[in-house]
Design an enzyme around this catalytic site. Sequence first.
Site, short mmCIF file in Angstrom:
data_model
loop_
_atom_site.label_atom_id
_atom_site.label_comp_id
_atom_site.label_asym_id
_atom_site.label_seq_id
_atom_site.Cartn_x
_atom_site.Cartn_y
_atom_site.Cartn_z
N ALA A 32 8.24 6.63 4.26
CA ALA A 32 7.80 6.81 5.64
C ALA A 32 6.34 6.41 5.79
O ALA A 32 5.53 6.58 4.88
CB ALA A 32 7.99 8.27 6.05
N LEU B 119 5.84 9.95 1.93
CA LEU B 119 5.02 8.95 2.60
C LEU B 119 4.80 7.73 1.70
O LEU B 119 4.48 7.86 0.52
CB LEU B 119 3.66 9.53 3.00
N CYS B 120 4.94 6.56 2.31
CA CYS B 120 4.74 5.31 1.57
C CYS B 120 3.37 5.23 0.92
O CYS B 120 3.23 4.76 -0.20
CB CYS B 120 4.95 4.14 2.53
N PHE B 121 2.33 5.71 1.64
CA PHE B 121 0.98 5.55 1.12
C PHE B 121 0.62 6.58 0.06
O PHE B 121 -0.47 6.52 -0.51
CB PHE B 121 -0.04 5.56 2.27
N LYS C 190 -4.84 3.97 -1.78
CA LYS C 190 -3.99 2.89 -1.24
C LYS C 190 -4.35 2.65 0.21
O LYS C 190 -4.35 3.57 1.03
CB LYS C 190 -2.52 3.28 -1.37
#
Length: 243
Positions: free
Chosen positions: A77, A140-142, A166
């Site tokens: 996400a 979360l993607c990050f 990131k």
Amino acid sequence: MFPCRLIVDPPQDGAWNMALDEALLEDAAAGGSATLRFYQWREPTLSLGYFQSHKERDAHAPSRRVAMVRRLSGGGALLHDRELTYSLCLPPSHPQARHSERLYAIVHRAIIGVIAQRNLAPALHADQAAASAVDEEPFLCFARRTAADVVLCNARPNSDEGAAAKIVGSAQRRRRGAVLQHGAILLNRSPAAPELPGVNDFADEPITAEQLSSNLQQPLAEALDLKLFTEPLRSQIRETAQR
């Protein structure tokens, strides 16, 4: 050089942002058009990866009350708020359309070059450390790391945030030989994802989304051998996105 439509959009809602990316991918697949698009978000919005379950959002308390949309691409996400988002749609005839990892690297290295001009040291995660296996990936993607991600390597080395914040992550989706690659460039920490710092949380001089989108156009065009042009968005593409 390959002709490529350039779109720089004002902030829009999440549904429109994702729908237009999909419509531009369809245009690349059916009509052979390339598009480079920069955009922002009207309100903090959580975009779920294509394969993520809606109930997974409950695991991240700060973003539970924000708007939500599902992306065409996979991965974790994304909390879209204080960022610049880009999308690149290439038709099957473009030389880089078939090469997933190469396309990530080309785009991310162009972004690295622009951010590095602000006395920062961004790099591909693959150039900094070997990826380590995890039992369960963060929501979360990050909060995740892949080889192609861009990290800030001098992000306040004496702080708890360490040297690998990131700041850029991207994902792809393919359709009949065409490819959509879109990604986020974090600029500032969001209250809906306070654990994720952005470029301006480490830069001596902040950069706006408008400045960054302007600064990225030529480096990306050169890296991908694109000839950028602007034109009004065709009604057919708008209708596809609306539908």
